[in-house]
Scaffold this active site. Structure first.
Site, PDB file in Angstrom:
ATOM      1  N   TYR A   8       0.850  -1.205   0.000  1.00  0.00           N
ATOM      2  CA  TYR A   8       0.000   0.000   0.000  1.00  0.00           C
ATOM      3  C   TYR A   8       0.879   1.247   0.000  1.00  0.00           C
ATOM      4  O   TYR A   8       0.641   2.192  -0.766  1.00  0.00           O
ATOM      5  CB  TYR A   8      -0.911  -0.039   1.234  1.00  0.00           C
ATOM      6  CG  TYR A   8      -1.816   1.165   1.391  1.00  0.00           C
ATOM      7  CD1 TYR A   8      -2.946   1.330   0.582  1.00  0.00           C
ATOM      8  CD2 TYR A   8      -1.561   2.138   2.362  1.00  0.00           C
ATOM      9  CE1 TYR A   8      -3.782   2.430   0.731  1.00  0.00           C
ATOM     10  CE2 TYR A   8      -2.385   3.238   2.520  1.00  0.00           C
ATOM     11  CZ  TYR A   8      -3.502   3.376   1.705  1.00  0.00           C
ATOM     12  OH  TYR A   8      -4.331   4.470   1.857  1.00  0.00           O
TER      13      TYR A   8
ATOM     14  N   LYS B 164       1.049   4.444  -2.672  1.00  0.00           N
ATOM     15  CA  LYS B 164       0.776   5.830  -2.261  1.00  0.00           C
ATOM     16  C   LYS B 164       2.015   6.718  -2.443  1.00  0.00           C
ATOM     17  O   LYS B 164       1.888   7.906  -2.719  1.00  0.00           O
ATOM     18  CB  LYS B 164       0.269   5.854  -0.811  1.00  0.00           C
ATOM     19  CG  LYS B 164      -1.104   5.199  -0.668  1.00  0.00           C
ATOM     20  CD  LYS B 164      -2.134   5.976  -1.467  1.00  0.00           C
ATOM     21  CE  LYS B 164      -3.476   5.310  -1.551  1.00  0.00           C
ATOM     22  NZ  LYS B 164      -4.470   6.117  -2.276  1.00  0.00           N
TER      23      LYS B 164
HETATM   24  P1  NAP Z   1     -13.331   3.810   1.496  1.00  0.00           P
HETATM   25  O1  NAP Z   1     -14.261   4.372   2.501  1.00  0.00           O
HETATM   26  O2  NAP Z   1     -12.947   2.383   1.542  1.00  0.00           O
HETATM   27  O3  NAP Z   1     -13.905   4.165   0.039  1.00  0.00           O
HETATM   28  C1  NAP Z   1     -13.205   3.748  -1.090  1.00  0.00           C
HETATM   29  C2  NAP Z   1     -13.858   4.344  -2.305  1.00  0.00           C
HETATM   30  O4  NAP Z   1     -13.099   3.953  -3.464  1.00  0.00           O
HETATM   31  C3  NAP Z   1     -15.281   3.829  -2.532  1.00  0.00           C
HETATM   32  O5  NAP Z   1     -16.046   4.882  -3.032  1.00  0.00           O
HETATM   33  C4  NAP Z   1     -15.090   2.739  -3.584  1.00  0.00           C
HETATM   34  O6  NAP Z   1     -16.210   2.556  -4.412  1.00  0.00           O
HETATM   35  C5  NAP Z   1     -13.961   3.344  -4.401  1.00  0.00           C
HETATM   36  N1  NAP Z   1     -13.226   2.366  -5.185  1.00  0.00           N
HETATM   37  C6  NAP Z   1     -12.459   1.338  -4.746  1.00  0.00           C
HETATM   38  N2  NAP Z   1     -11.955   0.650  -5.780  1.00  0.00           N
HETATM   39  C7  NAP Z   1     -12.407   1.276  -6.908  1.00  0.00           C
HETATM   40  C8  NAP Z   1     -12.244   1.045  -8.289  1.00  0.00           C
HETATM   41  N3  NAP Z   1     -11.503   0.038  -8.732  1.00  0.00           N
HETATM   42  N4  NAP Z   1     -12.872   1.876  -9.156  1.00  0.00           N
HETATM   43  C9  NAP Z   1     -13.640   2.901  -8.731  1.00  0.00           C
HETATM   44  N5  NAP Z   1     -13.834   3.160  -7.421  1.00  0.00           N
HETATM   45  C10 NAP Z   1     -13.220   2.366  -6.528  1.00  0.00           C
HETATM   46  O7  NAP Z   1     -11.935   4.588   1.510  1.00  0.00           O
HETATM   47  P2  NAP Z   1     -11.497   6.017   2.064  1.00  0.00           P
HETATM   48  O8  NAP Z   1     -10.944   5.827   3.416  1.00  0.00           O
HETATM   49  O9  NAP Z   1     -12.535   7.027   1.815  1.00  0.00           O
HETATM   50  O10 NAP Z   1     -10.240   6.270   1.114  1.00  0.00           O
HETATM   51  C11 NAP Z   1     -10.291   7.089  -0.025  1.00  0.00           C
HETATM   52  C12 NAP Z   1      -8.862   7.319  -0.489  1.00  0.00           C
HETATM   53  O11 NAP Z   1      -8.120   7.912   0.578  1.00  0.00           O
HETATM   54  C13 NAP Z   1      -8.096   6.043  -0.847  1.00  0.00           C
HETATM   55  O12 NAP Z   1      -7.283   6.275  -1.967  1.00  0.00           O
HETATM   56  C14 NAP Z   1      -7.257   5.762   0.376  1.00  0.00           C
HETATM   57  O13 NAP Z   1      -6.109   5.028   0.066  1.00  0.00           O
HETATM   58  C15 NAP Z   1      -6.948   7.176   0.826  1.00  0.00           C
HETATM   59  N6  NAP Z   1      -6.587   7.295   2.238  1.00  0.00           N
HETATM   60  C16 NAP Z   1      -7.456   6.919   3.221  1.00  0.00           C
HETATM   61  C17 NAP Z   1      -7.073   7.064   4.557  1.00  0.00           C
HETATM   62  C18 NAP Z   1      -7.965   6.679   5.703  1.00  0.00           C
HETATM   63  O14 NAP Z   1      -7.457   6.692   6.860  1.00  0.00           O
HETATM   64  N7  NAP Z   1      -9.220   6.355   5.498  1.00  0.00           N
HETATM   65  C19 NAP Z   1      -5.816   7.574   4.862  1.00  0.00           C
HETATM   66  C20 NAP Z   1      -4.958   7.943   3.824  1.00  0.00           C
HETATM   67  C21 NAP Z   1      -5.381   7.813   2.520  1.00  0.00           C
HETATM   68  P3  NAP Z   1     -17.390   1.480  -4.080  1.00  0.00           P
HETATM   69  O15 NAP Z   1     -18.241   2.115  -3.010  1.00  0.00           O
HETATM   70  O16 NAP Z   1     -18.090   1.350  -5.367  1.00  0.00           O
HETATM   71  O17 NAP Z   1     -16.704   0.241  -3.611  1.00  0.00           O
END
Ligand code: NAP
Length: 248
Positions: A156, A160
């Site tokens: 991961y 990133k």
């Molecule tokens: P999340 O709640 O798991 O949501 C993930 C989103 O990505 C969902 O809308 C999902 O769509 C979509 N998705 C996943 N695979 C996809 C694909 N192949 N094509 C199109 N859409 C896809 O995640 P989140 O925490 O909001 O994270 C969003 C971003 O922030 C990610 O890139 C993650 O790595 C980054 N991030 C998160 C955190 C954290 O602590 N949460 C920290 C740092 C960075 P569906 O609903 O259709 O599955």
């Protein structure tokens, strides 16, 4: 400040978490937002309906960012339909955790296909209408883990960290066309992605956050809104950290 009236924004992974918060924040400032999803059509529809109920403009678009051909076609279609594309938030991402010795090639492939190749396909498709218009905003959603690493998150972290190199390169490539390219590096944010973490891990993470709490998707969306706005016109190739001081 931060008004987006008349602008069109695509938010990949807009159906949940950080992406949904970005869609809502940008729509509140007047943008027409396109809420992308891959599996969660109902959730994406709920986000769009919430926006429309508040008087905003939104539509949903299902495509898998890991399928670059479908992604580029969908983005091209959206830009054509609206006659413009101003903001691309490449937010869709997945996490597959595990120690290096247990890391499977197929997981590595999945992670890179979604988090890196997916984000690149979005940026590539978005730059075409943006270059023509001589304006645009590309925002990648990286992670604190891409900057500081973490036990059990080698793959991961690699995806990133890749986004940071991509941000800096594309920023240089498209600056002459007035397209800015930046990354947000969120810390530990309360979403579905982090709900799965076990208590010991959560406790460890919390100990290492100077602000002593997890962040919210809204707090990340505020950073995306800033980078998307006219006020951020002179900001490109940067990494905006929203991490409670976890990495400075
Ligand atoms: P999340 O709640 O798991 O949501 C993930 C989103 O990505 C969902 O809308 C999902 O769509 C979509 N998705 C996943 N695979 C996809 C694909 N192949 N094509 C199109 N859409 C896809 O995640 P989140 O925490 O909001 O994270 C969003 C971003 O922030 C990610 O890139 C993650 O790595 C980054 N991030 C998160 C955190 C954290 O602590 N949460 C920290 C740092 C960075 P569906 O609903 O259709 O599955």
């Amino acid at each position: 400040m931060f008004k987006l009236d008349g602008k069109v924004a695509i938010i990949t992974g807009g159906s949940r978490g950080i992406g949904a918060a970005c869609a809502e924040a940008m729509a509140e400032q007047g943008a027409h937002v396109v809420v992308n999803y891959v599996r969660g059509e109902d959730k994406a529809r709920e986000v769009a309906e919430r926006i429309i109920a508040k008087g905003g403009k939104a539509e949903i678009a299902g495509f898998d960012v890991a399928d670059s051909e479908a992604t580029e076609k969908a983005i091209e279609g959206i830009a054509k339909k609206h006659g413009r594309l101003d903001i691309m938030v490449a937010n869709a991402g997945i996490a597959i955790d595990g120690l290096l010795l247990r890391l499977k090639d197929e997981d590595l492939q999945k992670l890179f296909d979604t988090n890196v190749r997916g984000a690149l396909a979005c940026a590539r498709a978005a730059t075409r209408p943006m270059m023509k218009a001589r304006t645009g905003r590309i925002i990648f959603v990286s992670s604190v883990i891409g900057e500081m690493g973490n036990v059990g998150q080698t793959a991961y972290a690699a995806t990133k960290a890749a986004l940071l190199g991509i941000t800096k390169s594309i920023a240089r490539e498209y600056a002459s066309r007035n397209v800015t390219v930046n990354a947000i590096a969120p810390g530990f944010i309360e979403t579905d992605m982090t709900h799965g973490m076990n208590d010991a891990m959560k406790e460890y993470v919390l100990k290492n956050i100077p602000l002593a709490r997890v962040g919210t998707a809204k707090e990340v969306a505020a950073a995306a809104l800033y980078l998307a706005s006219d006020e951020a016109a002179y900001v490109t190739g940067q990494v905006l950290r929203v991490n409670g001081g976890m990495y400075v």
